[in-house]
Design a protein around this motif. Structure first.
Motif, PDB file in Angstrom:
ATOM      1  N   THR A 569       0.822  -1.203   0.000  1.00 52.96           N
ATOM      2  CA  THR A 569       0.000   0.000   0.000  1.00 52.96           C
ATOM      3  C   THR A 569       0.864   1.264   0.000  1.00 52.96           C
ATOM      4  O   THR A 569       2.010   1.260   0.456  1.00 52.96           O
ATOM      5  N   GLU A 570       0.266   2.337  -0.498  1.00 52.05           N
ATOM      6  CA  GLU A 570       0.976   3.612  -0.539  1.00 52.05           C
ATOM      7  C   GLU A 570       1.429   4.038   0.854  1.00 52.05           C
ATOM      8  O   GLU A 570       2.560   4.505   1.044  1.00 52.05           O
ATOM      9  N   ALA A 571       0.552   3.881   1.839  1.00 53.52           N
ATOM     10  CA  ALA A 571       0.899   4.291   3.202  1.00 53.52           C
ATOM     11  C   ALA A 571       2.111   3.528   3.718  1.00 53.52           C
ATOM     12  O   ALA A 571       2.996   4.105   4.376  1.00 53.52           O
ATOM     13  N   LYS A 572       2.179   2.226   3.422  1.00 54.55           N
ATOM     14  CA  LYS A 572       3.317   1.430   3.879  1.00 54.55           C
ATOM     15  C   LYS A 572       4.596   1.811   3.136  1.00 54.55           C
ATOM     16  O   LYS A 572       5.678   1.826   3.729  1.00 54.55           O
ATOM     17  N   ILE A 573       4.482   2.100   1.848  1.00 58.59           N
ATOM     18  CA  ILE A 573       5.676   2.505   1.094  1.00 58.59           C
ATOM     19  C   ILE A 573       6.211   3.827   1.631  1.00 58.59           C
ATOM     20  O   ILE A 573       7.423   3.997   1.806  1.00 58.59           O
ATOM     21  N   ILE A 574       5.303   4.768   1.910  1.00 52.87           N
ATOM     22  CA  ILE A 574       5.734   6.055   2.469  1.00 52.87           C
ATOM     23  C   ILE A 574       6.388   5.845   3.823  1.00 52.87           C
ATOM     24  O   ILE A 574       7.438   6.423   4.124  1.00 52.87           O
ATOM     25  N   SER A 575       5.776   5.003   4.647  1.00 51.61           N
ATOM     26  CA  SER A 575       6.335   4.732   5.968  1.00 51.61           C
ATOM     27  C   SER A 575       7.720   4.105   5.851  1.00 51.61           C
ATOM     28  O   SER A 575       8.659   4.481   6.571  1.00 51.61           O
ATOM     29  N   PHE A 576       7.855   3.173   4.924  1.00 47.41           N
ATOM     30  CA  PHE A 576       9.163   2.554   4.720  1.00 47.41           C
ATOM     31  C   PHE A 576      10.187   3.589   4.263  1.00 47.41           C
ATOM     32  O   PHE A 576      11.312   3.651   4.771  1.00 47.41           O
ATOM     33  N   GLY A 577       9.805   4.429   3.284  1.00 45.79           N
ATOM     34  CA  GLY A 577      10.715   5.465   2.812  1.00 45.79           C
ATOM     35  C   GLY A 577      11.083   6.453   3.889  1.00 45.79           C
ATOM     36  O   GLY A 577      12.230   6.919   3.970  1.00 45.79           O
ATOM     37  N   TYR A 578      10.122   6.749   4.742  1.00 45.14           N
ATOM     38  CA  TYR A 578      10.348   7.693   5.841  1.00 45.14           C
ATOM     39  C   TYR A 578      11.449   7.176   6.754  1.00 45.14           C
ATOM     40  O   TYR A 578      12.433   7.868   7.033  1.00 45.14           O
ATOM     41  N   PHE A 579      11.305   5.951   7.214  1.00 41.30           N
ATOM     42  CA  PHE A 579      12.281   5.421   8.170  1.00 41.30           C
ATOM     43  C   PHE A 579      13.562   4.935   7.501  1.00 41.30           C
ATOM     44  O   PHE A 579      14.619   4.920   8.122  1.00 41.30           O
ATOM     45  N   LEU A 580      13.477   4.567   6.222  1.00 42.60           N
ATOM     46  CA  LEU A 580      14.709   4.244   5.500  1.00 42.60           C
ATOM     47  C   LEU A 580      15.595   5.485   5.406  1.00 42.60           C
ATOM     48  O   LEU A 580      16.822   5.402   5.520  1.00 42.60           O
ATOM     49  N   THR A 581      14.960   6.632   5.229  1.00 46.15           N
ATOM     50  CA  THR A 581      15.720   7.879   5.115  1.00 46.15           C
ATOM     51  C   THR A 581      16.336   8.281   6.448  1.00 46.15           C
ATOM     52  O   THR A 581      17.536   8.520   6.549  1.00 46.15           O
ATOM     53  N   ILE A 582      15.512   8.354   7.495  1.00 47.02           N
ATOM     54  CA  ILE A 582      16.031   8.898   8.751  1.00 47.02           C
ATOM     55  C   ILE A 582      16.779   7.860   9.576  1.00 47.02           C
ATOM     56  O   ILE A 582      17.717   8.209  10.304  1.00 47.02           O
ATOM     57  N   ALA A 583      16.362   6.597   9.490  1.00 49.93           N
ATOM     58  CA  ALA A 583      17.041   5.569  10.285  1.00 49.93           C
ATOM     59  C   ALA A 583      17.995   4.749   9.432  1.00 49.93           C
ATOM     60  O   ALA A 583      18.636   3.836   9.933  1.00 49.93           O
ATOM     61  N   GLY A 584      18.093   5.050   8.145  1.00 56.26           N
ATOM     62  CA  GLY A 584      19.029   4.374   7.267  1.00 56.26           C
ATOM     63  C   GLY A 584      20.117   5.325   6.818  1.00 56.26           C
ATOM     64  O   GLY A 584      21.259   5.261   7.262  1.00 56.26           O
ATOM     65  N   GLN A 585      19.732   6.275   5.949  1.00 57.72           N
ATOM     66  CA  GLN A 585      20.719   7.235   5.444  1.00 57.72           C
ATOM     67  C   GLN A 585      21.307   8.080   6.568  1.00 57.72           C
ATOM     68  O   GLN A 585      22.521   8.261   6.665  1.00 57.72           O
ATOM     69  N   GLU A 586      20.447   8.627   7.434  1.00 53.90           N
ATOM     70  CA  GLU A 586      20.946   9.547   8.460  1.00 53.90           C
ATOM     71  C   GLU A 586      21.821   8.827   9.476  1.00 53.90           C
ATOM     72  O   GLU A 586      22.856   9.348   9.890  1.00 53.90           O
ATOM     73  N   THR A 587      21.436   7.623   9.888  1.00 56.73           N
ATOM     74  CA  THR A 587      22.266   6.928  10.872  1.00 56.73           C
ATOM     75  C   THR A 587      23.585   6.461  10.263  1.00 56.73           C
ATOM     76  O   THR A 587      24.595   6.379  10.966  1.00 56.73           O
TER      77      THR A 587
END
Length: 746
Positions: A569-587
């Protein structure tokens, strides 16, 4: 770096002003020779007054030999018996002095920015049939805040009062030339009401010397004549030097035509981003509404010590302490400049932030390396587990210890913030690290190929190429002063590689950094209600941007497109992208910053990591030690679904159903770096990528900058429940490294 003077636009050394001075010196006298009312008025004075009117929208002007004397002259010209002055209690000392000197005028002050109080004073003066004059500043020289001039002017119109506005810090720094033009107050001034008098210094944004009284409104020429014939500081003072008047005229023309103030708007945004990044310092930074940035300090001694430390680092800031401040609060005052390169300003403001934040208790060492960094009052909120084997047991038992609390804000969000997030459509359904069972396995299976060892190996040459380009630019910057590797290398490599690896969109770097840091603090920090709202607005902006990217992405070769194709679902993809960015790229950026901080703080490490043959292995060792002892993700949370007893090296630990469990993944208790990326079914899919990026960054930086070292103040560390890193890794090259290495012992 000058962040203390009032030369906002850099005009004090501008070639056009120097040429104006030279041109006048060739044809006219250096000094006025007498009072302006005798023989001291020259063509240069008239020209300066015309240009100042053109800049501000005023109809008449009178120049004085200083801004202080302009304020004395303005109030003495309008004061007298049956006159009442009402001063905002934060106005400049020269205005307080002027009001007292103004013969028998009655003088009252009102609380700073309290227009309701002012209206009460005006009503009383009206009933007593007194002439009233309201005295405010457009931009206040201590707090940097602005008066609502339109509201103040409306009050003055209603009660037939004169409005006097000190524009010392707004003249030339605002888009319309002055606060008067900015607020379009001329629309309020009628033919029946008194004019508006503006006073200003010519020594700040105009880069010269002197002062001016400007008059806007009905019958301005008559009011100008009144000032000339009654202002004692004009009548009995030798006129402004014609040379300086010529410079003021050219400065006013330059500001009006070239609009150099635009650089100040960008500088204000940079100051807001850098100085409010650390949550401990952010609450002590006054709202940034002008080029004056005010940072509260605990006391006079700490303010003086901070200013002295910054001066030793080559950074000049103002230090305001009692009794010279109107509210008794000690502050560092930063005056921004339009001409400073953004990257340089960012680095210097980072130094100011580090010094000021430490005065308020921000950590200057890795928070979770040797201690429990949670605020004392928050420690009862979770059961802390530190034994590695106990942690593995918890992570290996998802049915008993769920990830369901991963999306729960550490600091409960206020009702107002929750309603705002809901109204703006911010949804973060459980996915990957925050999900268990089939939901977790479904998404993990689709995402894993993008971060497989083979994919990481395939992109490593490109990673090395990007890192080499970034490191080379950093080396050049370090040779010419200093460079912040946390920003210029660690902050750029992970998002660039993530974009190439997954096809994810990439916003502007500073925007990405701000979004990531704000969301980390919102969910894993302890922000108060006011800061929660600001962080939530940033999170919503980030979420909306991601939503647009997801909706526009259909390519199945990209990560978002692949998830879409498989019906996520769109909501899950956005949620995944959200945390991939801040808890993936940023960390990953935070991990690289930590490793680089270790690297450049130890000459031996720098040499070994830069070695052509063995440097890669040495660099990997630096990253491994950082992961074990100073991981950017030091803790994870889990929720106990059942009551249980956990064995540990320190003794059995009882955990009740519903308890939040805090797992310390790195620090003094750990020697195994692999635990920093989790364990079992929830081990981070991007672990191999993050470790490889950090290794490449360390090895490449060591090769590109073999004679560099840490410089500047010890950085403060980001200190959130599950995230930590030095906020700056400031590095220089050359002869200064010996002294710097003595200051930075890692």
């Amino acid at each position: 770096m000058d962040l203390a003077s009032n030369d906002y636009l850099g005009l004090s050394n501008h070639p056009r002003l120097r040429e104006a001075v030279r041109s006048w010196a060739e044809k006219g006298p250096v000094g006025a020779g007498a009072s302006r009312v005798v023989t001291g008025t020259s063509e240069a004075h008239h020209h300066a007054e015309q240009q100042l009117c053109a800049l501000t929208g005023a109809q008449a002007a009178v120049t004085f030999s200083s801004g202080y004397l302009a304020n004395l002259g303005a109030l003495s010209a309008v004061g007298g018996p049956r006159t009442a002055f009402f001063l905002d209690d934060h106005v400049h000392a020269s205005l307080h002095d002027a009001a007292k000197i103004a013969s028998s005028a009655q003088v009252s002050t009102f609380a700073h920015q309290d227009l309701d109080c002012l209206e009460g004073l005006l009503q009383a003066a009206w009933q007593r049939q007194l002439r009233a004059a309201v005295v405010v500043e457009s931009v206040y020289s201590v707090l940097g805040d602005s008066t609502d001039l339109a509201a103040a002017a409306e009050l003055c119109r209603r009660y037939e009062a004169l409005l006097v506005v000190d524009e010392a810090h707004s003249l030339g720094t605002l888009g319309a030339g002055s606060a008067l033009g900015q607020a379009q107050l001329l629309d309020i001034v009628s033919s029946e009401s008194p004019p508006i008098l503006m006073t200003a210094s010519l020594s700040k944004s105009l880069g010269g010397q002197g002062g001016v009284v400007l008059i806007a409104g009905a019958d301005a020429p008559s009011w100008r004549a009144h000032v000339i014939n009654t202002a004692r500081s004009f009548i009995f003072d030798t006129g402004l030097s014609p040379i300086v008047a010529a410079a003021a005229a050219e400065a006013a023309r330059l500001i009006r035509t070239e609009k150099p103030h635009r650089g100040l708007e960008a500088a204000m945004g940079t100051a807001d981003r850098v100085l409010t990044r650390n949550p401990i310092l952010a609450q002590h930074v006054e709202p940034i509404a002008s080029p004056i940035v005010s940072v509260r300090m605990p006391d006079a001694a700490s303010a003086a010590a901070a200013a002295s430390q910054l001066r030793d680092l080559g950074i000049l800031v103002g230090c305001f302490r009692p009794p010279s401040v109107p509210d008794g609060v000690s502050r560092l005052r930063i005056t921004l400049k339009s001409y400073l390169p953004p990257q340089q300003l960012t680095r210097v403001l980072g130094q100011v932030a580090a010094v000021a934040a430490k005065a308020w208790g921000a950590p200057s060492a890795c928070p979770f390396a040797e201690d429990d960094a949670r605020p004392a009052e928050k420690k009862p909120d979770q059961v802390l587990l530190q034994d590695p084997e106990t942690i593995r047991a918890v992570l290996g038992d998802p049915p008993r210890f769920s990830a369901s609390n991963a999306l729960t804000a550490v600091q409960p969000l206020t009702g107002q913030v929750r309603r705002y997030l809901a109204r703006e459509g911010l949804q973060l359904p459980a996915v990957l690290a925050s999900a268990d069972g089939p939901r977790h396995r479904e998404v993990r299976k689709l995402v894993a190929p993008f971060f497989s060892p083979g994919r990481v190996k395939q992109i490593t040459p490109r990673m090395q190429e990007v890192a080499a380009d970034l490191a080379e630019q950093c080396a050049q910057d370090a040779d010419h002063g200093s460079v912040d590797l946390a920003d210029s290398l660690a902050g750029k490599l992970p998002p660039l590689i993530m974009a190439e690896l997954t096809g994810l969109p990439l916003p502007e770097f500073n925007q990405l950094k701000r979004w990531s840091q704000d969301s980390l603090e919102l969910f894993w920090g302890w922000p108060d209600a006011q800061r929660q709202r600001r962080l939530a607005e940033s999170a919503v902006e980030f979420h909306h941007w991601l939503r647009e990217q997801v909706r526009e992405t259909d390519d199945p070769e990209t990560l978002f497109g692949a998830l879409k194709t498989h019906g996520i679902t769109e909501a899950k993809i956005i949620s995944f992208g959200y945390f991939l960015t801040i808890a993936g790229q940023e960390t990953t950026s935070m991990l690289i910053s930590t490793a680089l901080y270790r690297l450049f703080g130890d000459p031996g490490l720098l040499e070994s990591c830069g070695n052509t043959d063995t440097g890669e292995a040495a660099s990997r060792s630096v990253v491994q030690k950082s992961l074990a002892h100073q991981s950017s993700v030091p803790t994870w949370r889990r929720k106990a679904e059942y009551s249980t007893v956990l064995p540990s090296a320190a003794g059995d630990i009882e955990v009740a159903a519903g308890d939040d469990v805090l797992l310390q993944l790195s620090g003094m208790h750990h020697s195994d770096p692999s635990l920093a990326f989790g364990y079992g079914v929830h081990r981070c899919l991007g672990a191999g990528l993050a470790e490889e990026e950090a290794t490449v960054a360390v090895h490449t930086a060591a090769q590109a900058m073999p004679h560099s070292c840490l410089t500047g103040a010890e950085p403060v560390w980001t200190s959130l429940l599950s995230f930590q890193a030095p906020e700056q890794v400031l590095v220089t090259s050359g002869d200064d490294c010996t002294d710097s290495r003595e200051r930075h012992q890692i």
